[in-house]
Design a protein around this motif. Structure first.
Motif, PDB file in Angstrom:
ATOM      1  N   LEU A  97      -4.288  10.289  34.781  1.00 58.61           N
ATOM      2  CA  LEU A  97      -5.276  11.100  34.055  1.00 58.61           C
ATOM      3  C   LEU A  97      -6.398  11.552  34.994  1.00 58.61           C
ATOM      4  O   LEU A  97      -6.756  12.726  35.035  1.00 58.61           O
ATOM      5  CB  LEU A  97      -5.846  10.294  32.889  1.00 58.61           C
ATOM      6  N   LEU A  98      -6.920  10.606  35.768  1.00 61.28           N
ATOM      7  CA  LEU A  98      -8.077  10.932  36.597  1.00 61.28           C
ATOM      8  C   LEU A  98      -7.713  11.797  37.803  1.00 61.28           C
ATOM      9  O   LEU A  98      -8.499  12.635  38.236  1.00 61.28           O
ATOM     10  CB  LEU A  98      -8.757   9.643  37.077  1.00 61.28           C
ATOM     11  N   GLU A  99      -6.497  11.623  38.339  1.00 63.19           N
ATOM     12  CA  GLU A  99      -6.129  12.358  39.551  1.00 63.19           C
ATOM     13  C   GLU A  99      -5.428  13.683  39.259  1.00 63.19           C
ATOM     14  O   GLU A  99      -5.666  14.674  39.934  1.00 63.19           O
ATOM     15  CB  GLU A  99      -5.225  11.481  40.438  1.00 63.19           C
ATOM     16  N   GLU A 100      -4.524  13.686  38.272  1.00 59.84           N
ATOM     17  CA  GLU A 100      -3.726  14.894  38.018  1.00 59.84           C
ATOM     18  C   GLU A 100      -4.297  15.727  36.862  1.00 59.84           C
ATOM     19  O   GLU A 100      -4.471  16.924  36.984  1.00 59.84           O
ATOM     20  CB  GLU A 100      -2.283  14.504  37.659  1.00 59.84           C
ATOM     21  N   MET A 101      -4.579  15.044  35.766  1.00 62.58           N
ATOM     22  CA  MET A 101      -4.935  15.788  34.556  1.00 62.58           C
ATOM     23  C   MET A 101      -6.283  16.484  34.693  1.00 62.58           C
ATOM     24  O   MET A 101      -6.464  17.605  34.225  1.00 62.58           O
ATOM     25  CB  MET A 101      -4.971  14.817  33.385  1.00 62.58           C
ATOM     26  N   THR A 102      -7.239  15.826  35.352  1.00 67.26           N
ATOM     27  CA  THR A 102      -8.568  16.433  35.458  1.00 67.26           C
ATOM     28  C   THR A 102      -8.571  17.645  36.391  1.00 67.26           C
ATOM     29  O   THR A 102      -9.508  18.431  36.368  1.00 67.26           O
ATOM     30  CB  THR A 102      -9.600  15.405  35.959  1.00 67.26           C
ATOM     31  N   GLN A 103      -7.503  17.824  37.192  1.00 65.94           N
ATOM     32  CA  GLN A 103      -7.431  19.035  38.017  1.00 65.94           C
ATOM     33  C   GLN A 103      -7.185  20.267  37.156  1.00 65.94           C
ATOM     34  O   GLN A 103      -7.601  21.369  37.498  1.00 65.94           O
ATOM     35  CB  GLN A 103      -6.320  18.886  39.047  1.00 65.94           C
ATOM     36  N   HIS A 104      -6.455  20.073  36.054  1.00 65.92           N
ATOM     37  CA  HIS A 104      -6.177  21.190  35.141  1.00 65.92           C
ATOM     38  C   HIS A 104      -7.181  21.241  33.994  1.00 65.92           C
ATOM     39  O   HIS A 104      -7.392  22.291  33.410  1.00 65.92           O
ATOM     40  CB  HIS A 104      -4.761  21.071  34.582  1.00 65.92           C
TER      41      HIS A 104
END
Lengths: 244, 65
Positions: free
Chosen positions: A225-232
């Motif tokens: 969530l913190l590394e991948e999802m917050t990029q989008h």
């Protein structure tokens, strides 16, 4: 320092999977509502999905809406009970797929309700299928080779869709990590305050891990969530906040 | 002295609190609750009552006294 979860939420053991963010979201809402003294007046609507398990989890007057129609049901309740705070609680499937029309028209009209949307990038209750919020390349049960963004589109971002609308409040928080959760609580609090001040649609999207359907252990889901999802899905306040 | 009261009947063993605790006061014990989840134990000596576990817990296990 004394900390105790509100009585409105702790009378029952929640039915959510281990590591699910819905439990945190429910507690934050109950904390804000009890701090503001609105617990007896609040009317909530829940959707047909994982979020509906809050029906047995919190002690507020709650209406279970038809799938995807959570927000319009809340708008109707607000029209007949204008003195009561009204909150719609649903997920990204209800908000951005089956209930897309309701989401857009509520923004267009700037209806005076609170919307709390829990975004986990998939359809959780039906078994983890690909949703409009699924990240490019993310493997789900209906996209086993990863989502092809060229064919199925990029993740739906509410701040882009609402960019031309003049709504009361729009923010996105995350339900992992103590700092993010504190920030999410402030966003929910601000949404309730603006709602009580009749400022229109107060919309808070909360990113939630779904360890069961992401096929990750809870702590790995937190990292995802913190590394991948917050990029989008960038965190922060987009409309009606103190900072841009 | 009891600083952090836990209700492990609610615990689902996700481990968010174990990772979040700044003093490593929380660990997995050997006790399984009725639902079959391996539950956590708090070292009351190490606990500084910061409330991080309370905040990250999705199942309202903790009560900071």
């Amino acid at each position: 320092m004394k900390l105790k979860a509100p009585d409105r939420i702790t009378f029952n053991t929640s039915g959510f999977c281990p590591g699910c963010g819905h439990g945190v979201a429910g507690r934050l809402i109950a904390e804000v509502v009890e701090e503001m003294g609105l617990a007896d007046k609040l009317i909530t609507t829940v959707d047909v999905a994982c979020g509906s398990l809050h029906l047995t989890d919190w002690h507020f007057d709650t209406v279970m809406a038809a799938h995807g129609r959570t927000l319009v049901t809340a708008i109707g309740l607000k029209k007949v009970r204008p003195d009561n705070p009204v909150m719609a609680y649903y997920g990204d499937g209800a908000g951005y797929a089956i209930g897309m029309a309701e989401t857009m028209h509520a923004g267009l009209r700037n209806d005076n309700v609170i919307a709390i949307v829990v975004n986990n990038a998939i359809y959780g209750m039906t078994g983890g299928q690909m949703a409009p919020t699924t990240l490019p390349g993310q493997k789900t049960t209906s996209s086993p080779y990863g989502k092809d963004a060229a064919r199925f589109g990029k993740p739906f971002r509410i701040e882009d869709a609402y960019s031309g609308f003049d709504i009361g409040y729009l923010a996105r928080g995350a339900l992992v990590g103590a700092a993010n959760i504190n920030r999410a609580k402030k966003m929910i609090r601000k949404a309730f305050e603006k709602h009580m001040d009749n400022q229109g649609l107060c919309y808070v999207e909360l990113l939630s891990p779904c360890p069961t359907n992401w096929n990750l252990a809870p702590l790995k889901a937190k990292d995802f969530l913190l590394e991948e999802m917050t990029q989008h899905f960038p965190l922060g306040e987009f409309k009606g906040g103190d900072t841009k | 002295m009891e600083k952090n009261r836990t209700d492990v009947t609610r615990c689902k063993g996700c481990g968010y609190c174990v990772a979040e605790c700044p003093k490593q006061a929380i660990s997995f014990g050997e006790h399984m609750n009725a639902k079959g989840y391996l539950t956590i134990v708090v070292d009351q000596e190490k606990c500084i009552q910061c409330g991080s576990c309370y905040r990250v817990c999705p199942d309202n296990v903790f009560e900071i006294l």
